[in-house]
Design a protein around this motif. Sequence first.
Motif, PDB file in Angstrom:
ATOM      1  N   GLN A  19      24.839 -19.738  23.242  1.00 20.39           N
ATOM      2  CA  GLN A  19      24.251 -18.587  23.933  1.00 20.39           C
ATOM      3  C   GLN A  19      24.669 -18.560  25.406  1.00 20.39           C
ATOM      4  N   ALA A  20      24.637 -19.723  26.046  1.00 16.50           N
ATOM      5  CA  ALA A  20      25.020 -19.788  27.460  1.00 16.50           C
ATOM      6  C   ALA A  20      26.487 -19.447  27.642  1.00 16.50           C
ATOM      7  N   MET A  21      27.326 -19.999  26.780  1.00 18.65           N
ATOM      8  CA  MET A  21      28.768 -19.730  26.864  1.00 18.65           C
ATOM      9  C   MET A  21      29.052 -18.237  26.636  1.00 18.65           C
ATOM     10  N   TYR A  22      28.389 -17.641  25.657  1.00 21.46           N
ATOM     11  CA  TYR A  22      28.609 -16.229  25.344  1.00 21.46           C
ATOM     12  C   TYR A  22      28.194 -15.333  26.516  1.00 21.46           C
ATOM     13  N   GLN A  23      27.028 -15.608  27.095  1.00 19.95           N
ATOM     14  CA  GLN A  23      26.577 -14.805  28.229  1.00 19.95           C
ATOM     15  C   GLN A  23      27.525 -14.954  29.419  1.00 19.95           C
ATOM     16  N   ASP A  24      28.015 -16.171  29.648  1.00 15.63           N
ATOM     17  CA  ASP A  24      28.953 -16.369  30.754  1.00 15.63           C
ATOM     18  C   ASP A  24      30.258 -15.629  30.498  1.00 15.63           C
ATOM     19  N   LYS A  27      29.944 -12.085  31.493  1.00 14.07           N
ATOM     20  CA  LYS A  27      30.033 -11.954  32.952  1.00 14.07           C
ATOM     21  C   LYS A  27      31.470 -12.097  33.440  1.00 14.07           C
ATOM     22  N   GLN A  28      32.267 -12.866  32.698  1.00 15.80           N
ATOM     23  CA  GLN A  28      33.674 -13.064  33.047  1.00 15.80           C
ATOM     24  C   GLN A  28      34.570 -11.957  32.481  1.00 15.80           C
ATOM     25  N   HIS A  29      33.944 -10.944  31.885  1.00 17.68           N
ATOM     26  CA  HIS A  29      34.650  -9.756  31.376  1.00 17.68           C
ATOM     27  C   HIS A  29      35.631 -10.103  30.262  1.00 17.68           C
ATOM     28  N   ALA A  30      35.199 -11.005  29.365  1.00 18.79           N
ATOM     29  CA  ALA A  30      36.031 -11.328  28.202  1.00 18.79           C
ATOM     30  C   ALA A  30      36.215 -10.079  27.338  1.00 18.79           C
ATOM     31  N   GLU A  31      37.454  -9.832  26.956  1.00 23.38           N
ATOM     32  CA  GLU A  31      37.765  -8.701  26.089  1.00 23.38           C
ATOM     33  C   GLU A  31      38.020  -9.145  24.654  1.00 23.38           C
ATOM     34  N   GLU A  32      38.245 -10.425  24.497  1.00 22.70           N
ATOM     35  CA  GLU A  32      38.655 -10.954  23.205  1.00 22.70           C
ATOM     36  C   GLU A  32      38.178 -12.397  23.120  1.00 22.70           C
ATOM     37  N   TYR A  33      37.921 -12.868  21.878  1.00 19.25           N
ATOM     38  CA  TYR A  33      37.496 -14.244  21.664  1.00 19.25           C
ATOM     39  C   TYR A  33      38.425 -14.921  20.659  1.00 19.25           C
ATOM     40  N   TRP A  34      38.774 -16.172  20.965  1.00 11.02           N
ATOM     41  CA  TRP A  34      39.533 -17.015  20.036  1.00 11.02           C
ATOM     42  C   TRP A  34      38.697 -18.242  19.744  1.00 11.02           C
ATOM     43  N   PHE A  35      38.453 -18.495  18.468  1.00 14.11           N
ATOM     44  CA  PHE A  35      37.645 -19.642  18.059  1.00 14.11           C
ATOM     45  C   PHE A  35      38.544 -20.701  17.433  1.00 14.11           C
ATOM     46  N   ILE A  36      38.402 -21.964  17.914  1.00 13.83           N
ATOM     47  CA  ILE A  36      39.355 -23.013  17.560  1.00 13.83           C
ATOM     48  C   ILE A  36      38.703 -24.078  16.680  1.00 13.83           C
ATOM     49  N   MET A  41      26.855 -27.884  12.326  1.00 15.84           N
ATOM     50  CA  MET A  41      26.588 -29.324  12.126  1.00 15.84           C
ATOM     51  C   MET A  41      27.045 -30.145  13.338  1.00 15.84           C
ATOM     52  N   PRO A  42      26.239 -31.094  13.785  1.00 14.00           N
ATOM     53  CA  PRO A  42      24.962 -31.554  13.220  1.00 14.00           C
ATOM     54  C   PRO A  42      23.739 -30.840  13.777  1.00 14.00           C
ATOM     55  N   GLY A  43      23.934 -29.833  14.642  1.00 18.53           N
ATOM     56  CA  GLY A  43      22.806 -29.137  15.247  1.00 18.53           C
ATOM     57  C   GLY A  43      22.011 -28.331  14.244  1.00 18.53           C
ATOM     58  N   PRO A  44      20.799 -27.912  14.601  1.00 20.04           N
ATOM     59  CA  PRO A  44      19.880 -27.290  13.657  1.00 20.04           C
ATOM     60  C   PRO A  44      20.134 -25.820  13.367  1.00 20.04           C
ATOM     61  N   SER A  45      20.880 -25.139  14.218  1.00 21.76           N
ATOM     62  CA  SER A  45      20.991 -23.679  14.099  1.00 21.76           C
ATOM     63  C   SER A  45      22.155 -23.290  13.201  1.00 21.76           C
ATOM     64  N   VAL A  46      21.869 -22.373  12.295  1.00 23.48           N
ATOM     65  CA  VAL A  46      22.891 -21.893  11.357  1.00 23.48           C
ATOM     66  C   VAL A  46      22.961 -20.367  11.426  1.00 23.48           C
ATOM     67  N   GLU A  47      21.895 -19.700  10.977  1.00 22.10           N
ATOM     68  CA  GLU A  47      21.919 -18.230  10.940  1.00 22.10           C
ATOM     69  C   GLU A  47      22.116 -17.630  12.332  1.00 22.10           C
ATOM     70  N   ALA A  48      21.418 -18.159  13.321  1.00 21.70           N
ATOM     71  CA  ALA A  48      21.514 -17.592  14.675  1.00 21.70           C
ATOM     72  C   ALA A  48      22.910 -17.755  15.250  1.00 21.70           C
ATOM     73  N   ILE A  49      23.532 -18.886  14.979  1.00 23.56           N
ATOM     74  CA  ILE A  49      24.909 -19.094  15.443  1.00 23.56           C
ATOM     75  C   ILE A  49      25.852 -18.148  14.723  1.00 23.56           C
ATOM     76  N   TRP A  50      25.663 -17.992  13.424  1.00 19.34           N
ATOM     77  CA  TRP A  50      26.535 -17.072  12.678  1.00 19.34           C
ATOM     78  C   TRP A  50      26.383 -15.640  13.199  1.00 19.34           C
ATOM     79  N   ASP A  51      25.168 -15.248  13.566  1.00 21.43           N
ATOM     80  CA  ASP A  51      24.944 -13.898  14.105  1.00 21.43           C
ATOM     81  C   ASP A  51      25.711 -13.697  15.418  1.00 21.43           C
ATOM     82  N   ILE A  52      25.648 -14.680  16.328  1.00 24.61           N
ATOM     83  CA  ILE A  52      26.388 -14.567  17.584  1.00 24.61           C
ATOM     84  C   ILE A  52      27.884 -14.535  17.320  1.00 24.61           C
ATOM     85  N   PHE A  53      28.318 -15.360  16.401  1.00 30.41           N
ATOM     86  CA  PHE A  53      29.732 -15.418  16.047  1.00 30.41           C
ATOM     87  C   PHE A  53      30.227 -14.061  15.560  1.00 30.41           C
ATOM     88  N   GLN A  54      29.408 -13.383  14.776  1.00 30.62           N
ATOM     89  CA  GLN A  54      29.779 -12.051  14.304  1.00 30.62           C
ATOM     90  C   GLN A  54      29.831 -11.048  15.448  1.00 30.62           C
TER      91      GLN A  54
END
Length: 283
Positions: A19-24, A27-36, A41-54
């Motif tokens: 969430q912090a990275m996405y909001q930043d 602010k940095q005017h990202a036009e595109e995202y590349w996921f590497i 896992m191992p963190g607890p969040s699944v659905e919420a992360i998938w929603d942000i990813f979408q």
Amino acid sequence: MRKRIAVFSDIHGNLSALQAMYQDSIKQHAEEYWFIGDLLMPGPSVEAIWDIFQKMNPTVVVRGNWDDLVVRGARGMMDMERPSHIYFARLAQYVAEHVSPTVINTIASWPLHVTKRVGALNFGVSHNLPWLNMGQALFPTQETANFDKLFNIAGEPVDVAIYAHVHHDLLRYASDERVILNPGAVGEPFNHWQPLQRDLRAHYLMLEVDETGLAETSFRHVSYNREREKEIAAQSDVPYKELYQKMMVTGRAYTHDDELLTKYNKQFNYADEYRNYAKKINS
């Protein structure tokens, strides 16, 4: 032309960091995202992360080694030979119980390597080596010959190689001076030098590419509330939650601590839980 690209990896189920990275990035005017690679896992969040990813809707996505573990474990294909295998399996079971099979199938479809032309430059993107998303061949202190392998791909020559996996942000050169970048880890940056290990902010990379080349290469370190992330774990039913909460304090992973994992596996009967899950979905 000018294109601003947020390059990010290694979320590892850490919702607060993402969430912090996405909001930043906004602010940095990202036009595109590349996921590497390495989303869950191992963190607890699944659905919420998938929603942000979408919402991010990355135009480049590659599959990490933990993404493979999610898929294999969710499909009941993990063995119980080592304590870490039980750890991966039980966490993947948790993921499968919190998303639809469509999400698992989508992750399974991600490629190991992508080439992407932006302006004058051709980028090669992989989680680790173009054909192998695991191992320590590209740990930052390895020899340059290992990093040259990032460019050993068919087709149009790559000018800039981007990889992730080692949880260190990095800019270095191949032996022929082509550029190699690593965005670091959003969820858990690592460094064996303790004064640097204290920087546990969410790490990612902002690129600006224009008609000439790389106009900006900015390694972003974004603060977030790690106590809040510990509380998210406490309120969840994620396995090994105490180890994840400990990670929020130390920044260290316990993936290969066989003694510690064996203790948790026996205490919570995780191996039998996974065997029953695998038997059920494969019957």
